[in-house]
Design a protein around this motif. Structure first.
Motif, PDB file in Angstrom:
ATOM      1  N   LYS A  43      47.733 -17.190 -24.141  1.00 54.27           N
ATOM      2  CA  LYS A  43      47.141 -18.404 -23.563  1.00 54.27           C
ATOM      3  C   LYS A  43      48.175 -19.167 -22.742  1.00 54.27           C
ATOM      4  O   LYS A  43      47.906 -19.583 -21.611  1.00 54.27           O
ATOM      5  N   THR A  44      49.364 -19.325 -23.306  1.00 53.69           N
ATOM      6  CA  THR A  44      50.410 -20.083 -22.617  1.00 53.69           C
ATOM      7  C   THR A  44      50.829 -19.383 -21.329  1.00 53.69           C
ATOM      8  O   THR A  44      51.000 -20.026 -20.293  1.00 53.69           O
ATOM      9  N   ARG A  45      50.971 -18.090 -21.385  1.00 59.68           N
ATOM     10  CA  ARG A  45      51.376 -17.357 -20.175  1.00 59.68           C
ATOM     11  C   ARG A  45      50.290 -17.382 -19.113  1.00 59.68           C
ATOM     12  O   ARG A  45      50.597 -17.457 -17.920  1.00 59.68           O
ATOM     13  N   ARG A  46      49.055 -17.316 -19.510  1.00 59.24           N
ATOM     14  CA  ARG A  46      47.962 -17.406 -18.522  1.00 59.24           C
ATOM     15  C   ARG A  46      47.937 -18.785 -17.885  1.00 59.24           C
ATOM     16  O   ARG A  46      47.642 -18.914 -16.703  1.00 59.24           O
ATOM     17  N   THR A  56      44.713 -13.238 -13.276  1.00 58.73           N
ATOM     18  CA  THR A  56      43.704 -14.126 -13.854  1.00 58.73           C
ATOM     19  C   THR A  56      42.456 -13.381 -14.309  1.00 58.73           C
ATOM     20  O   THR A  56      41.738 -13.860 -15.174  1.00 58.73           O
ATOM     21  N   HIS A  57      42.214 -12.206 -13.758  1.00 53.81           N
ATOM     22  CA  HIS A  57      41.018 -11.449 -14.151  1.00 53.81           C
ATOM     23  C   HIS A  57      41.233 -10.623 -15.419  1.00 53.81           C
ATOM     24  O   HIS A  57      40.282 -10.103 -15.983  1.00 53.81           O
ATOM     25  N   LEU A  58      42.482 -10.496 -15.864  1.00 51.78           N
ATOM     26  CA  LEU A  58      42.773  -9.713 -17.068  1.00 51.78           C
ATOM     27  C   LEU A  58      42.335 -10.465 -18.326  1.00 51.78           C
ATOM     28  O   LEU A  58      42.469 -11.675 -18.409  1.00 51.78           O
ATOM     29  N   GLY A  59      41.849  -9.725 -19.290  1.00 55.21           N
ATOM     30  CA  GLY A  59      41.479 -10.324 -20.561  1.00 55.21           C
ATOM     31  C   GLY A  59      42.690 -10.495 -21.466  1.00 55.21           C
ATOM     32  O   GLY A  59      43.814 -10.075 -21.139  1.00 55.21           O
ATOM     33  N   MET A  64      48.068  -8.773 -23.652  1.00 50.14           N
ATOM     34  CA  MET A  64      48.874  -8.357 -24.793  1.00 50.14           C
ATOM     35  C   MET A  64      49.505  -6.986 -24.530  1.00 50.14           C
ATOM     36  O   MET A  64      50.679  -6.765 -24.832  1.00 50.14           O
ATOM     37  N   LYS A  65      48.724  -6.090 -23.987  1.00 51.16           N
ATOM     38  CA  LYS A  65      49.227  -4.746 -23.684  1.00 51.16           C
ATOM     39  C   LYS A  65      50.381  -4.822 -22.686  1.00 51.16           C
ATOM     40  O   LYS A  65      51.396  -4.150 -22.855  1.00 51.16           O
ATOM     41  N   ARG A  66      50.241  -5.667 -21.682  1.00 48.10           N
ATOM     42  CA  ARG A  66      51.296  -5.825 -20.683  1.00 48.10           C
ATOM     43  C   ARG A  66      52.565  -6.408 -21.314  1.00 48.10           C
ATOM     44  O   ARG A  66      53.674  -5.976 -21.006  1.00 48.10           O
ATOM     45  N   ILE A  67      52.409  -7.380 -22.194  1.00 50.37           N
ATOM     46  CA  ILE A  67      53.570  -7.972 -22.869  1.00 50.37           C
ATOM     47  C   ILE A  67      54.284  -6.923 -23.712  1.00 50.37           C
ATOM     48  O   ILE A  67      55.513  -6.821 -23.691  1.00 50.37           O
ATOM     49  N   VAL A  68      53.519  -6.118 -24.442  1.00 48.96           N
ATOM     50  CA  VAL A  68      54.117  -5.066 -25.279  1.00 48.96           C
ATOM     51  C   VAL A  68      54.856  -4.050 -24.412  1.00 48.96           C
ATOM     52  O   VAL A  68      55.958  -3.607 -24.757  1.00 48.96           O
ATOM     53  N   GLN A  69      54.292  -3.692 -23.265  1.00 52.65           N
ATOM     54  CA  GLN A  69      54.941  -2.727 -22.377  1.00 52.65           C
ATOM     55  C   GLN A  69      56.245  -3.282 -21.804  1.00 52.65           C
ATOM     56  O   GLN A  69      57.230  -2.554 -21.683  1.00 52.65           O
TER      57      GLN A  69
END
Length: 111
Positions: A43-46, A56-59, A64-69
């Motif tokens: 939420k904070t990063r968005r 902005t279109h990512l859920g 979360m997946k992007r952060i983990v990667q």
């Protein structure tokens, strides 16, 4: 603690009930904080990116997946300690005051 009073068929003093509720609230706050931190990070990063970004279109789970990667699994819990420093005392105070009020007003309404 309260177990002694229960075994002796005595009424538990408000100080013991308050302490029990305070510790229980702190534990609940710690668990809730740790379980919800990944969603708070997303939420904070968005919010930081703003509407002009293509992200902005990512859920939430795609974020979360992007952060983990990019940062590893622990990236989802970035800032967890600071968040817990706020949540644990807040939950402890909220739950203990609720239980104390319930006890006090219950006695008022019963008499």
């Amino acid at each position: 603690g309260a177990k002694y009073y229960h075994e002796q068929a005595l009424k538990t003093p408000p100080s013991i009930d308050f302490l029990h509720a305070f510790v229980s609230g702190a534990g609940a706050g710690a668990v809730a904080g740790m379980l919800t931190t990944p969603f708070d990070v997303v939420k904070t990063r968005r919010q930081m990116v703003g509407a002009s970004s293509s992200d902005t279109h990512l859920g939430a789970f795609a974020h979360m997946k992007r952060i983990v990667q990019n940062e590893g699994v622990m990236g989802l819990w970035r800032g967890n300690q600071t968040r817990l420093m706020k949540l644990v005392p807040a939950y402890a105070i909220m739950i203990s005051c609720y239980e104390l009020g319930k006890r006090l007003f219950g006695e008022v309404y019963q008499s």
